[in-house]
Design a protein around this motif. Structure first.
Motif, PDB file in Angstrom:
ATOM      1  N   UNK A   1      21.236   9.044 -73.958  1.00  0.00           N
ATOM      2  CA  UNK A   1      20.684   9.340 -75.186  1.00  0.00           C
ATOM      3  C   UNK A   1      19.541   8.430 -75.548  1.00  0.00           C
ATOM      4  N   UNK A   2      19.707   7.424 -75.279  1.00  0.00           N
ATOM      5  CA  UNK A   2      18.426   6.305 -75.101  1.00  0.00           C
ATOM      6  C   UNK A   2      17.514   6.561 -74.185  1.00  0.00           C
ATOM      7  N   UNK A   3      17.968   6.967 -72.918  1.00  0.00           N
ATOM      8  CA  UNK A   3      17.144   7.297 -71.867  1.00  0.00           C
ATOM      9  C   UNK A   3      16.322   8.539 -72.106  1.00  0.00           C
ATOM     10  N   UNK A   4      16.770   9.478 -72.549  1.00  0.00           N
ATOM     11  CA  UNK A   4      16.090  10.826 -73.127  1.00  0.00           C
ATOM     12  C   UNK A   4      14.927  10.466 -74.335  1.00  0.00           C
ATOM     13  N   UNK A   5      15.420   9.509 -75.084  1.00  0.00           N
ATOM     14  CA  UNK A   5      14.341   9.237 -76.231  1.00  0.00           C
ATOM     15  C   UNK A   5      13.321   8.345 -75.684  1.00  0.00           C
ATOM     16  N   UNK A   6      13.450   7.549 -74.647  1.00  0.00           N
ATOM     17  CA  UNK A   6      12.428   6.731 -73.953  1.00  0.00           C
ATOM     18  C   UNK A   6      11.383   7.453 -73.103  1.00  0.00           C
ATOM     19  N   UNK A   7      12.074   8.598 -72.580  1.00  0.00           N
ATOM     20  CA  UNK A   7      11.330   9.419 -71.966  1.00  0.00           C
ATOM     21  C   UNK A   7      10.931  10.879 -72.647  1.00  0.00           C
ATOM     22  N   UNK A   8      10.825  10.702 -73.839  1.00  0.00           N
ATOM     23  CA  UNK A   8      10.686  12.064 -74.696  1.00  0.00           C
ATOM     24  C   UNK A   8       9.257  12.591 -74.343  1.00  0.00           C
ATOM     25  N   UNK A   9       8.262  11.526 -74.263  1.00  0.00           N
ATOM     26  CA  UNK A   9       7.054  12.026 -73.893  1.00  0.00           C
ATOM     27  C   UNK A   9       6.643  12.829 -72.956  1.00  0.00           C
ATOM     28  N   UNK A  10       7.322  12.343 -71.599  1.00  0.00           N
ATOM     29  CA  UNK A  10       7.244  12.922 -70.380  1.00  0.00           C
ATOM     30  C   UNK A  10       7.980  13.978 -70.430  1.00  0.00           C
ATOM     31  N   UNK A  11       9.163  14.186 -71.121  1.00  0.00           N
ATOM     32  CA  UNK A  11      10.051  15.555 -71.103  1.00  0.00           C
ATOM     33  C   UNK A  11       9.253  16.628 -71.930  1.00  0.00           C
ATOM     34  N   UNK A  12       8.665  16.235 -73.041  1.00  0.00           N
ATOM     35  CA  UNK A  12       7.933  17.063 -73.979  1.00  0.00           C
ATOM     36  C   UNK A  12       6.825  17.671 -73.165  1.00  0.00           C
ATOM     37  N   UNK A  13       6.143  16.675 -72.381  1.00  0.00           N
ATOM     38  CA  UNK A  13       5.149  17.197 -71.419  1.00  0.00           C
ATOM     39  C   UNK A  13       5.705  18.356 -70.410  1.00  0.00           C
ATOM     40  N   UNK A  14       6.770  17.905 -69.628  1.00  0.00           N
ATOM     41  CA  UNK A  14       7.312  18.998 -68.886  1.00  0.00           C
ATOM     42  C   UNK A  14       7.613  20.379 -69.659  1.00  0.00           C
TER      43      UNK A  14
END
Length: 335
Positions: free
Chosen positions: A277-290
């Motif tokens: 969960x914290x991993x996804x939170x920290x990478x939220x900008x990148x995952x949102x970009x994808x």
């Protein structure tokens, strides 16, 4: 400024690369194709078609580091004051050449500069899209004052390049020879600049096996050895920033929890779920970009691939550090 294009069995990509350089305004006589013992003949055919210079290295392949150095020496003999290195599977945007020229004129204290992949990689498949878009995103969000260099589309002035003896030819494959050059440039006090506005398209298609083999053995392993050799800590930039390092630790916890799941389900979930969960939170900008660029399904798949990327990269880094006292020495220092 002379453009140096190293190539080994580049196929049709070489012609597209050269056509883009000519369309961007680079004189054909200032484009040098350095053929690292190709077997397919495509580099020679493309050079003839577009009128660029061509040099073939015998008894190879020797790797792109030697090919680039050979091209730089030939360009120096013709009086070039800067070398723009462009990979044979890269298509520069129409304004890229002019932007590099303007930058060299406007920033005399700058030793080197490099651009970025664009966000429209043509190769289909989730792995190809993930790899190329990730590279684009990292360069778009990196610090302008760079501590490394990228030779996919990057320029270096002749004087600092020659002062540091160019690329280290002990990197005999396409690996981190450009990162090594950038670190040596900045260690010597030279300025390297990241220019995210200078764009190019990467034509490379990635398979799962090619992705893992390249990232582990040609990126993570030599990168970890280089960082250990330098002994100056981990640079806080690009894919080594604080957010990325924390994400790597979380990815290892997720992997550990997954491995423990068959043996101790409850403790494993207690470890893995919060870390994920914290991993996804920290990478939220990148995952949102994808997600914005390729949709939600791709973003979910990319999240898994990115988690794997952090697991094997950090595992290799830790392994190199642990192995060093037992004979796992890094590459020898340059003489």
């Amino acid at each position: 400024m002379v453009v140096v294009v190293p190539v080994h069995d580049g196929g049709d990509d070489v012609g597209r690369c050269l056509a883009a350089l000519v369309a961007a305004g680079q004189p054909v006589e200032a484009i040098l194709v350095v053929d690292d013992a190709s077997r397919d003949g495509a580099a020679l055919d493309a050079a003839r078609e577009h009128g660029s210079k061509y040099e073939r290295l015998a008894d190879g392949p020797h790797g792109p580091a030697r090919a680039r150095n050979a091209g730089a020496r030939m360009a120096s003999a013709d009086g070039a004051d800067a070398f723009l290195f462009v990979d044979a599977d890269v298509v520069v945007h129409a304004d890229a050449i002019e932007r590099f020229r303007t930058l060299l004129d406007a920033c005399p204290d700058m030793a080197a500069a490099f651009g970025s992949y664009d966000d429209e990689p043509p190769a289909p498949g989730w792995v190809s899209q993930y790899k190329n878009l990730l590279h684009h995103r990292m360069h778009q969000r990196g610090s302008i004052d760079a501590c490394t260099f990228w030779s996919g589309c990057g320029v270096v002035r002749r004087a600092p390049f020659e002062a540091l003896d160019g690329f280290d030819e002990r990197f005999d494959d396409a690996t981190i020879e450009d990162v090594d050059l950038g670190l040596r440039l900045t260690d010597a006090g030279y300025r390297v600049r990241l220019c995210p506005e200078i764009l190019c398209t990467h034509l490379k298609a990635w398979s799962v096996l090619g992705w893992l083999r390249t990232d582990i053995f040609k990126r993570a392993l030599p990168w970890s050895r280089l960082l250990h050799e330098r002994g100056q800590g981990v640079p806080d930039n690009l894919n080594l920033g604080l957010r990325e390092r924390v994400s790597a630790a979380l990815a290892l916890l997720v992997a550990l929890g997954t491995l423990l799941l068959p043996f101790a389900p409850s403790p494993a979930l207690i470890v893995a779920c919060p870390a994920a969960a914290v991993f996804v939170f920290l990478q939220r900008d990148l995952l949102g970009f994808f997600a914005r660029h390729r949709g939600l399904r791709f973003a979910i798949a990319a999240a898994f691939m990115h988690l794997c990327y952090f697991v094997y990269s950090s595992a290799v880094f830790v392994g190199v550090r642990l192995a060093a006292p037992f004979g796992g020495a890094p590459r020898p220092h340059r003489s």
